[in-house]
Design a protein around this motif. Sequence first.
Motif, PDB file in Angstrom:
ATOM      1  N   UNK A 247       3.267  15.080 -16.716  1.00 55.40           N
ATOM      2  CA  UNK A 247       3.351  13.899 -17.569  1.00 55.40           C
ATOM      3  C   UNK A 247       3.002  12.606 -16.846  1.00 55.40           C
ATOM      4  N   UNK A 248       2.874  12.655 -15.533  1.00 53.21           N
ATOM      5  CA  UNK A 248       2.541  11.457 -14.769  1.00 53.21           C
ATOM      6  C   UNK A 248       1.100  11.048 -15.028  1.00 53.21           C
ATOM      7  N   UNK A 249       0.894   9.737 -15.201  1.00 47.52           N
ATOM      8  CA  UNK A 249      -0.449   9.216 -15.466  1.00 47.52           C
ATOM      9  C   UNK A 249      -0.813   8.150 -14.436  1.00 47.52           C
ATOM     10  N   UNK A 250      -2.074   8.113 -14.033  1.00 44.65           N
ATOM     11  CA  UNK A 250      -2.503   7.038 -13.126  1.00 44.65           C
ATOM     12  C   UNK A 250      -2.633   5.727 -13.896  1.00 44.65           C
TER      13      UNK A 250
ATOM     14  N   UNK B 113      -0.713   3.318  -7.786  1.00 42.85           N
ATOM     15  CA  UNK B 113       0.340   3.137  -8.786  1.00 42.85           C
ATOM     16  C   UNK B 113       0.183   4.125  -9.941  1.00 42.85           C
ATOM     17  N   UNK B 114       1.136   5.049 -10.045  1.00 44.26           N
ATOM     18  CA  UNK B 114       1.212   5.989 -11.161  1.00 44.26           C
ATOM     19  C   UNK B 114       2.412   5.664 -12.033  1.00 44.26           C
ATOM     20  N   UNK B 115       2.405   6.209 -13.249  1.00 44.43           N
ATOM     21  CA  UNK B 115       3.462   5.913 -14.217  1.00 44.43           C
ATOM     22  C   UNK B 115       3.931   7.204 -14.873  1.00 44.43           C
ATOM     23  N   UNK B 116       5.237   7.336 -15.004  1.00 45.82           N
ATOM     24  CA  UNK B 116       5.823   8.388 -15.832  1.00 45.82           C
ATOM     25  C   UNK B 116       6.277   7.691 -17.108  1.00 45.82           C
ATOM     26  N   UNK B 117       5.505   7.829 -18.192  1.00 45.59           N
ATOM     27  CA  UNK B 117       5.726   7.003 -19.386  1.00 45.59           C
ATOM     28  C   UNK B 117       7.004   7.342 -20.144  1.00 45.59           C
TER      29      UNK B 117
ATOM     30  N   UNK C 287       0.826  -1.219   0.000  1.00 47.06           N
ATOM     31  CA  UNK C 287       0.000   0.000   0.000  1.00 47.06           C
ATOM     32  C   UNK C 287       0.856   1.263   0.000  1.00 47.06           C
ATOM     33  N   UNK C 288       1.959   1.223  -0.736  1.00 46.06           N
ATOM     34  CA  UNK C 288       2.830   2.387  -0.869  1.00 46.06           C
ATOM     35  C   UNK C 288       2.348   3.253  -2.032  1.00 46.06           C
ATOM     36  N   UNK C 289       2.442   4.552  -1.860  1.00 47.94           N
ATOM     37  CA  UNK C 289       2.197   5.460  -2.994  1.00 47.94           C
ATOM     38  C   UNK C 289       3.394   5.301  -3.927  1.00 47.94           C
ATOM     39  N   UNK C 290       3.145   4.726  -5.102  1.00 52.00           N
ATOM     40  CA  UNK C 290       4.237   4.247  -5.959  1.00 52.00           C
ATOM     41  C   UNK C 290       4.207   4.923  -7.322  1.00 52.00           C
ATOM     42  N   UNK C 291       5.404   5.292  -7.781  1.00 53.35           N
ATOM     43  CA  UNK C 291       5.578   5.810  -9.141  1.00 53.35           C
ATOM     44  C   UNK C 291       6.529   4.892  -9.888  1.00 53.35           C
ATOM     45  N   UNK C 292       6.107   4.404 -11.033  1.00 52.38           N
ATOM     46  CA  UNK C 292       6.975   3.651 -11.934  1.00 52.38           C
ATOM     47  C   UNK C 292       7.431   4.602 -13.034  1.00 52.38           C
TER      48      UNK C 292
END
Length: 240
Positions: A72-75, A81-85, A31-36
């Motif tokens: 530019x970050x997208x859910x 879980x968010x993603x920076x594509x 349950x971590x606020x995570x960015x890939x």
Amino acid sequence: MKTIAVFSVKGGVGKTACAVNLAYAAATQSARRTLLWDLDGQGAATFTLRLAAKPGTSARKLFAADAELDALIQPSAYPNLDVLPADKSLRHLDRLIAEDGARSLKKMLKSFDRDYDRVILDCPPGLTELAEQAFRAADLLVVPLLPSPLSERAYDQLVAHLGKHHRKGPALVPVWTMVDRRRALHKATVDAFPDRVAIPYAVEIEAMAVHQAPVAATAPNGLAARGFNKLWAEVEAALR
């Protein structure tokens, strides 16, 4: 916030599968606020999570100017879980870093401090300028390895490189990937390092690109999902 870089000297070792599944485990299991952050110009991690760079944007330009990373970050489809594509502009990022004095990765990551608990970097393969930036920025380096003497040799060379050039650099967590215990070489190599997590060669991992989802989302009880969950538990323990 802690940063985990998934890095390999060579491609084709399951690096992106590790990055995507670790990010999913961080977001769901812990349950971590995570960015890939997909730093590989091929954009495999971005594709696997059913995302794409926004039209008219360039991931490469983030390093060259004071662009707003948040824009530019997208859910993703998964909570926390968010993603920076990535996009194909990243193919020339090493040249930008080497020639133009781009913003450092470490400095850019500081802007995520308040919004995320864990940042997972899917790094392109090879000892490049971007890799050196990742070594300076990451708290921990996850290194996928095929079960073979050549892979172990490459890992030893990486350890030597970090010891020489990044003495205060990240901790290392090596992991065997694509393990097929029916093959004598795989079994002997993995058994020689029993403390390392071993991710099996599995249909579920190959199918990630088809389902565009982490294995724990499509086959949560499979050996591959259990392997990635075990790897994440080791990563979390190493970050404490």
